[in-house]
Design an enzyme around this catalytic site. Structure first.
Site, mmCIF file in Angstrom:
data_model
loop_
_atom_site.group_PDB
_atom_site.id
_atom_site.type_symbol
_atom_site.label_atom_id
_atom_site.label_comp_id
_atom_site.label_asym_id
_atom_site.label_seq_id
_atom_site.Cartn_x
_atom_site.Cartn_y
_atom_site.Cartn_z
ATOM 1 N N CYS A 89 0.886 -1.144 0.000
ATOM 2 C CA CYS A 89 0.000 0.000 0.000
ATOM 3 C C CYS A 89 0.940 1.214 0.000
ATOM 4 O O CYS A 89 1.988 1.183 0.657
ATOM 5 C CB CYS A 89 -0.857 -0.005 1.259
ATOM 6 S SG CYS A 89 -2.068 1.312 1.279
ATOM 7 N N ASN A 111 -9.563 3.292 3.356
ATOM 8 C CA ASN A 111 -8.971 4.638 3.353
ATOM 9 C C ASN A 111 -8.257 4.967 2.043
ATOM 10 O O ASN A 111 -7.516 5.939 1.971
ATOM 11 C CB ASN A 111 -8.018 4.810 4.545
ATOM 12 C CG ASN A 111 -6.850 3.844 4.490
ATOM 13 O OD1 ASN A 111 -6.759 3.027 3.579
ATOM 14 N ND2 ASN A 111 -5.962 3.931 5.455
ATOM 15 N N SER A 156 -2.262 17.631 3.434
ATOM 16 C CA SER A 156 -1.264 16.576 3.304
ATOM 17 C C SER A 156 0.099 17.254 3.173
ATOM 18 O O SER A 156 0.165 18.456 2.884
ATOM 19 C CB SER A 156 -1.539 15.714 2.073
ATOM 20 O OG SER A 156 -2.775 15.051 2.195
ATOM 21 N N HIS A 170 3.595 7.767 7.997
ATOM 22 C CA HIS A 170 2.918 7.544 6.708
ATOM 23 C C HIS A 170 1.591 8.282 6.596
ATOM 24 O O HIS A 170 0.961 8.258 5.543
ATOM 25 C CB HIS A 170 2.697 6.063 6.472
ATOM 26 C CG HIS A 170 1.398 5.508 6.996
ATOM 27 N ND1 HIS A 170 0.992 5.651 8.307
ATOM 28 C CD2 HIS A 170 0.415 4.811 6.380
ATOM 29 C CE1 HIS A 170 -0.179 5.053 8.455
ATOM 30 N NE2 HIS A 170 -0.556 4.540 7.319
#
Lengths: 479, 129
Positions: free
Chosen positions: A100, A206, A383, A402
């Site tokens: 991921c 998510n 972000s 992360h």
């Protein structure tokens, strides 16, 4: 609620001593400030981290980033390096969603220029990138992909066979988008069955695509190296290895669980099932995991390709052609790396590699700036783009956080937030939203997550990574 | 009887049932609730799984149901019959064909239990979602 004794090491680091629990071979360390630690102590994540410290051959410490939260086996945000040979590899230390990760694309225009085309672009991306974990609607992967080639070569197979992506995309991907030692034959038929129609699909939970505006630059030279400037539009892609990776992990958790006795391994949690790195089971897992990791990079490459098609449709072919890939990083993976003069198997479970400037394993274009790292916050906040710093090699096996890290369970957040109301709130903030279900949208509400600014500030103060840019969402496609 | 227990990132299922058979039946019912299965059962699947012990057999049972949902769109509605002998489970499940919502990625071994408790059976399983 954790009752384990924990002591402060310095301003950003806390430690559970090995004496805290029978079987711990090394300390368990967490990067956090006092407030974040208090939140972390509310669930089982520290207990899980202490369990990781019992793994045979673990080196230095079981570590956790400030976005740590309760997972299964390993906590999310966990890092463990094990000796090679002598130590173990644990599929649960990578997780079900092998590789991921996140990929950042930079578009050749500013948010102001995008203007009213924002909503059509978000709509077109959501129309072209299938979302959801299963079912026919989510299985429209790219056609013509040869699974064995993808498992062995990653996105290079898509580029060479189907002209998906660019040579530069491959160059700007962690490990070039291909882990050495991939063994397609070790990926079970069931794993192949689950993954064969899923290359280029987003997944659920998510996972997301987020259209963003660069709203602040912290380090001009690094931002310039990453081809980012204030006001620019970016697209962040978060997805993984889909059903194929989930099945590889399932297969090897079971296979290793069955041979623990043969290797004299006792564990506090079956999900930590593991085998020596140099055993047949350990080698086979690393071969299958590498294949699943390559599949995940190909998946994100195919999603990026579909996003570029959407950009071409809405903004023109030129804009699609000039959309560049800043980088692509894994945050669920185990890799053999050199640290402290020896080879170790670094498990990163919800944690990102963050190699510093001059590290030979990052693209030459980023050798001065350091490796790019992307930290998604939540769909209503910000972000971050970070760059790896020398402290990561000294303190955390070349690793940083992360994400923001979950704070509330899905049930708890659904009690606080209603999907329809959240959608209206986000749209009032100028964020266009596409989501397959109101329930799924509510479960990923900003309230469910910790404060990403605080998490990022800690890894920066700890010297693991430095802030380069902040990105604000202007459109979200939910998985 | 089953209930969902709060878990920060995943989904934790606790089951308490009078018999072993009912533990497996409750696990199916819980998964059907999670997948929001509605409507009549129009199809049937035969399931056979093996595992080294009861907790792993429960995980294998749920894994099979998750796989059928993901790969075939099979939504489980009810347990028609089940036989558990030693380490092997054989069952017939009635269900329907649909497009199940995207939820369960995997069935984990984290804190996995299935054991006798107070003249009943208690089980726990954490699902990766």
């Amino acid at each position: 609620m954790s009752e384990l004794p924990i002591e402060r090491v310095d301003d950003e680091l806390w430690q559970i001593p090995p004496s805290a629990r029978p079987g711990m071979r090394v300390p368990a360390r967490v990067f956090a400030d006092a407030d974040l630690l208090a939140a972390i102590e509310q669930d089982r994540s520290l207990e899980q981290l202490a369990n990781v410290a019992t793994l045979p051959g673990i080196v230095e410490a079981a570590m956790a980033m400030p976005d740590i939260h309760q997972g299964y086996g390993f906590p999310v945000g966990g890092v463990a390096a094990t000796d090679t040979p002598g130590g173990v590899v644990s599929p649960g230390g990578v997780g079900y969603d092998i590789n991921c990760g996140v990929r950042l694309l930079a578009l050749p225009l500013d948010a102001e220029e995008l203007g009213k085309r924002r909503e059509p672009l978000v709509h077109e991306i959501s129309r072209r990138v299938p979302a959801g974990s299963g079912g026919k609607s989510a299985q429209r992967g790219v056609s013509g992909a040869k699974l064995d080639r993808v498992l062995e070569e990653g996105p290079r197979a898509l580029y060479e066979d189907l002209r998906i992506g660019t040579a530069e995309d491959l160059h700007m991907t962690e490990s070039g988008g291909r882990l050495e030692g991939a063994e397609p034959a070790l990926v079970s038929p069931r794993a192949c069955e689950r993954g064969k129609h899923q290359i280029g699909t987003l997944g659920s939970g998510n996972h997301f695509l987020e259209l963003q505006r660069v709203d602040r630059i912290y380090e001009e030279s690094a931002a310039a190296a990453f081809r980012l400037h204030e006001g620019q539009v970016t697209l962040l892609i978060h997805s993984g290895s889909r059903g194929l990776g989930h099945q590889v992990c399932t297969d090897f958790v079971k296979r290793m669980d069955a041979v623990l006795g043969r290797y004299g391994i006792e564990l506090p949690d079956r999900q930590l099932s593991c085998a020596p790195v140099d055993s047949p089971e350990g080698r086979d897992y690393l071969g299958a995991m590498a294949a699943a990791a390559n599949f995940a990079w190909a998946n994100r490459a195919a999603i990026a390709h579909r996003a570029r098609e959407a950009i071409a449709q809405v903004l023109g072919q030129g804009a699609a052609r000039e959309t560049v890939q800043v980088y692509d990083v894994a945050h669920n993976v185990a890799k053999l790396e050199q640290h402290g003069g020896r080879e170790v198997c670094v498990h990163r479970k919800g944690a990102t590699r963050a190699f510093p400037p001059d590290h030979p394993d990052i693209p030459p274009e980023y050798r001065v700036a350091g490796q790019p790292v992307f930290i998604p916050g939540s769909m209503g906040t910000a972000s971050f783009v970070l760059a790896g710093r020398p402290g990561s090699m000294e303190r955390s096996f070349g690793t940083t956080c992360h994400g923001a890290g979950r704070r509330l369970s899905r049930t708890a957040v659904r009690k606080q937030v209603e999907g329809g109301e959240l959608r209206r709130r986000l749209e009032d903030q100028g964020i266009a939203v596409r989501a397959p279900s109101a329930r799924g949208l509510a479960e990923e509400a900003p309230e469910a997550y910790k404060d990403v600014e605080r998490v990022v500030a800690i890894v920066e103060r700890a010297g693991l990574a430095a802030r380069v840019a902040r990105l604000r969402p202007i459109g979200v496609v939910k998985g | 009887m089953y209930r969902w227990v709060d878990h920060t990132a995943e989904v934790e299922l606790e089951i308490r049932a009078a018999t072993e058979r009912d533990v497996f039946a409750d696990a199916l019912a819980a998964l059907a609730e999670l997948l929001a299965v509605e409507g009549d059962a129009t199809e049937e699947r035969r399931i056979a799984v093996r595992a080294p012990d009861r907790p792993a057999l429960l995980a294998a049972w749920l894994e099979e149901l998750v796989f059928l949902a993901e790969s075939e769109g099979f939504e489980p509605v009810r347990l028609e019959s089940i036989a558990v002998e030693g380490n092997r489970l054989e069952a017939v499940v009635r269900g329907r064909h649909g497009d199940p919502p995207p939820l369960v990625k995997a069935v984990t071994y984290h804190r996995l239990t299935f054991e006798p408790c107070d003249s009943a059976y208690c089980a726990r399983v954490v699902l990766d979602v």
